[in-house]
Each structure stands twice: as structure tokens, then as C-alpha cells.
Design an enzyme around this catalytic site. Structure first.
Site, PDB file in Angstrom:
ATOM      1  N   THR A   1       0.841  -1.207   0.000  1.00  0.00           N
ATOM      2  CA  THR A   1       0.000   0.000   0.000  1.00  0.00           C
ATOM      3  C   THR A   1       0.872   1.252   0.000  1.00  0.00           C
ATOM      4  O   THR A   1       0.525   2.275  -0.605  1.00  0.00           O
ATOM      5  CB  THR A   1      -0.958  -0.010   1.209  1.00  0.00           C
ATOM      6  OG1 THR A   1      -1.531  -1.323   1.330  1.00  0.00           O
ATOM      7  CG2 THR A   1      -2.071   1.006   1.048  1.00  0.00           C
TER       8      THR A   1
ATOM      9  N   ASP B   1       1.673   4.762   6.937  1.00  0.00           N
ATOM     10  CA  ASP B   1       2.098   3.365   6.810  1.00  0.00           C
ATOM     11  C   ASP B   1       0.882   2.468   6.581  1.00  0.00           C
ATOM     12  O   ASP B   1      -0.251   2.861   6.890  1.00  0.00           O
ATOM     13  CB  ASP B   1       2.832   2.944   8.100  1.00  0.00           C
ATOM     14  CG  ASP B   1       3.694   1.714   7.912  1.00  0.00           C
ATOM     15  OD1 ASP B   1       3.620   1.066   6.849  1.00  0.00           O
ATOM     16  OD2 ASP B   1       4.460   1.381   8.845  1.00  0.00           O
ATOM     17  N   GLY B   2       1.123   1.288   6.081  1.00  0.00           N
ATOM     18  CA  GLY B   2       0.080   0.281   5.917  1.00  0.00           C
ATOM     19  C   GLY B   2      -0.117  -0.491   7.210  1.00  0.00           C
ATOM     20  O   GLY B   2       0.509  -0.194   8.234  1.00  0.00           O
ATOM     21  N   ALA B   3      -0.984  -1.496   7.164  1.00  0.00           N
ATOM     22  CA  ALA B   3      -1.214  -2.361   8.333  1.00  0.00           C
ATOM     23  C   ALA B   3      -1.776  -3.690   7.851  1.00  0.00           C
ATOM     24  O   ALA B   3      -2.322  -3.788   6.751  1.00  0.00           O
ATOM     25  CB  ALA B   3      -2.194  -1.704   9.304  1.00  0.00           C
ATOM     26  N   ASP B   4      -1.621  -4.696   8.694  1.00  0.00           N
ATOM     27  CA  ASP B   4      -2.190  -6.006   8.365  1.00  0.00           C
ATOM     28  C   ASP B   4      -3.629  -6.124   8.845  1.00  0.00           C
ATOM     29  O   ASP B   4      -4.437  -6.815   8.250  1.00  0.00           O
ATOM     30  CB  ASP B   4      -1.316  -7.113   8.980  1.00  0.00           C
ATOM     31  CG  ASP B   4       0.082  -7.041   8.400  1.00  0.00           C
ATOM     32  OD1 ASP B   4       0.204  -7.107   7.172  1.00  0.00           O
ATOM     33  OD2 ASP B   4       1.045  -6.859   9.169  1.00  0.00           O
TER      34      ASP B   4
ATOM     35  N   GLY C   1       3.733  -5.854  10.602  1.00  0.00           N
ATOM     36  CA  GLY C   1       4.883  -6.748  10.592  1.00  0.00           C
ATOM     37  C   GLY C   1       4.730  -7.901   9.625  1.00  0.00           C
ATOM     38  O   GLY C   1       5.597  -8.780   9.561  1.00  0.00           O
ATOM     39  N   GLY C   2       3.627  -7.864   8.837  1.00  0.00           N
ATOM     40  CA  GLY C   2       3.483  -8.888   7.804  1.00  0.00           C
ATOM     41  C   GLY C   2       4.661  -8.874   6.846  1.00  0.00           C
ATOM     42  O   GLY C   2       5.026  -9.892   6.261  1.00  0.00           O
TER      43      GLY C   2
ATOM     44  N   GLU D   1       9.283   0.467  11.629  1.00  0.00           N
ATOM     45  CA  GLU D   1       7.992   1.147  11.434  1.00  0.00           C
ATOM     46  C   GLU D   1       7.505   1.766  12.733  1.00  0.00           C
ATOM     47  O   GLU D   1       6.984   2.889  12.753  1.00  0.00           O
ATOM     48  CB  GLU D   1       6.950   0.153  10.905  1.00  0.00           C
ATOM     49  CG  GLU D   1       7.206  -0.261   9.461  1.00  0.00           C
ATOM     50  CD  GLU D   1       6.331  -1.400   8.981  1.00  0.00           C
ATOM     51  OE1 GLU D   1       6.238  -1.593   7.773  1.00  0.00           O
ATOM     52  OE2 GLU D   1       5.757  -2.124   9.827  1.00  0.00           O
TER      53      GLU D   1
END
Ligand code: 5RP
Length: 233
Positions: A34, A87-90, A101-102, A109
Site C-alpha cells: 500500500t 504506513d500500511g497495516a495487516d 509486521g506482515g 515502522e
């Protein structure tokens, strides 16, 4: 572009447009697919503005994206005060706690997110949950020093994560090694109703470097939806 990719792009573009201001001089940039769209949108800004801005990457991947785009990169040692980090996220819960942390980058991060005045998450609709663990079932990513991985794995199992396992590289070529030279254990805990407690319990284990639970950190999250809209929470 697939629907999922379009959803990621929508969320990323809108978040950049609404949170990266012309007055900002230091911007934190997360990692993952992303964030590729975040960097693409940053590159569409006024080049003179970007020339006056330093970008703080959170991984080998995001550093490469920024450098390839001709942007100036720095680190938190030089720039401990970041205007905004995106930032993205799982997975993100209804309180904006997140699993990250994927991509094994959650240590850097978290440091870059904590150094920012504002932390913004961008994701597609699949990451939007009421409770962590609803959709992201692979577990909480735990970065550990290699020497301690087995001891930490045992402790995580004792804490209730029976299926905790060492993250292996593709084709089981060996453990995934982070940008910091560490290993990752993925520790599923089912539904996580109290992420701050789980974070604290894991963080106290000797050998743990950082936990991919980001509690009370995000100010806002942008989720790109299947119908082309963006949900902001
Ligand atoms: C990497 C991360 C990523 O932000 C997370 O895995 C989301 O990635 P993507 O945008 O590719 O779904 O935490 O450590």
C-alpha cells in the site's frame, strides 16, 4: 489494476493529500504494497516542495522506493521529529490498534511512527476489523534476536499461542531475516480483545526486540473500499 490494488491506491492518495502539508519538512514512510501508492502520490507533489523535504523510510523496501523516486532520505537519528508518518497495516481494530509486521518491518515502522506528530494508516477494506485477529489469523509478528528464538517461541506457547511458529523464507530456505538481522515469530492469539496487554506480556520476554502490535498510536486510518469509496476512521 485489480480492485484490491485500486482500493489501496485510493486510500493512500487521499491520506497523502489530506495529511502531507506543504509546511511539512520531515515525512515518515512505512513499508508494504500500500505504501508503494503513498510514494507514488508523494512523487506527484511539487518537485520544489519535495526538494525541501526529507523522507524517513522504515525498511530496505521503502528506502529503495524513495531513492528510486529521487527523494532525499534520512533517519530518526538525524530527524527525531517527524511531521507525519503514513504506513500500511495487516489489520486495524475499531479503536485503531493495529497488527503490523506482515512484511517483517515493524521495528523500524514503530520507531518512525512514534517519532511522528501524527501516525496515519492506509489499507484496503480487508484490513478493517472490529477486533484484531478476526481477519489476520497468521498471528502477531514478534521480532526476536536469532539466539533466543526457541526460548521465546516456548514462552509464547506458554502465553497461549499454541501455534506460534518461526517465519520461514519462501520454499523454507531458512528463517526470514529482518532488516535488523533478527528472526520473526508469528504468534496467533485468536481474537485479541486487549491488545495493549498482549503487547506488554510479549514485550517483557527476554530476546524480544519488538512486537507488531501498534496500540493507541494511529490518529486516523483510511480504508479503500471495493466500490471505490474510502472509509476514514
Ligand atoms: C510491514 C507492514 C506492512 O505495512 C503491512 O504488512 C501491510 O502491508 P501491505 O500494504 O502490503 O498489505 O507492517 O511490516
Amino acid at each position: 489494476m485489480s480492485l484490491i490494488e485500486q482500493a489501496k491506491q485510493k486510500a493512500a492518495f487521499q491520506a497523502v493529500d489530506e495529511h502531507v502539508l506543504p509546511s511539512h519538512r520531515v515525512i515518515g514512510v512505512g513499508s508494504g504494497s500500500t505504501v508503494v501508492h503513498v510514494v507514488a502520490r508523494l512523487l506527484q507533489r511539487d518537485p520544489e516542495l519535495n526538494a525541501k523535504t526529507v523522507f524517513i523510510p522504515t525498511s530496505f523496501q521503502s528506502r529503495g522506493l524513495l531513492l528510486d523516486g529521487g527523494l532525499t532520505v534520512g533517519d530518526v537519528e538525524q530527524y527525531p521529529n517527524i511531521d507525519v508518518t503514513i504506513d500500511g497495516a495487516d489489520e486495524v481494530d475499531s479503536q485503531l490498534n493495529a497488527i503490523k509486521g506482515g512484511g517483517a518491518a515493524h521495528l523500524q515502522e514503530k520507531v518512525v511512527a512514534e517519532a511522528a506528530k501524527k501516525f496515519v494508516i492506509v489499507a484496503d477494506y480487508r484490513k478493517d476489523s472490529k477486533v484484531l485477529g478476526e481477519q489476520w489469523t497468521k498471528g502477531v509478528p514478534v521480532e526476536v534476536v536469532p539466539f533466543a528464538w526457541k526460548a521465546v517461541l516456548k514462552k509464547l506457547q506458554e502465553q497461549g499461542s499454541k501455534n506460534a511458529n518461526l517465519r520461514m523464507a519462501v520454499a523454507k530456505a531458512g528463517p526470514v531475516v529482518t532488516d535488523n538481522g533478527n528472526f520473526i515469530i508469528d504468534a496467533p492469539f485468536g481474537l485479541i480483545h486487549d491488545p495493549a496487554k498482549v503487547l506488554k506480556d510479549i514485550k517483557l520476554l527476554t530476546g524480544v526486540v519488538e512486537v507488531g502490535l501498534f496500540c493507541n498510536m494511529a490518529e486516523v486510518a483510511y480504508f479503500g473500499c471495493e466500490d471505490g469509496s474510502v472509509t476514514i476512521r
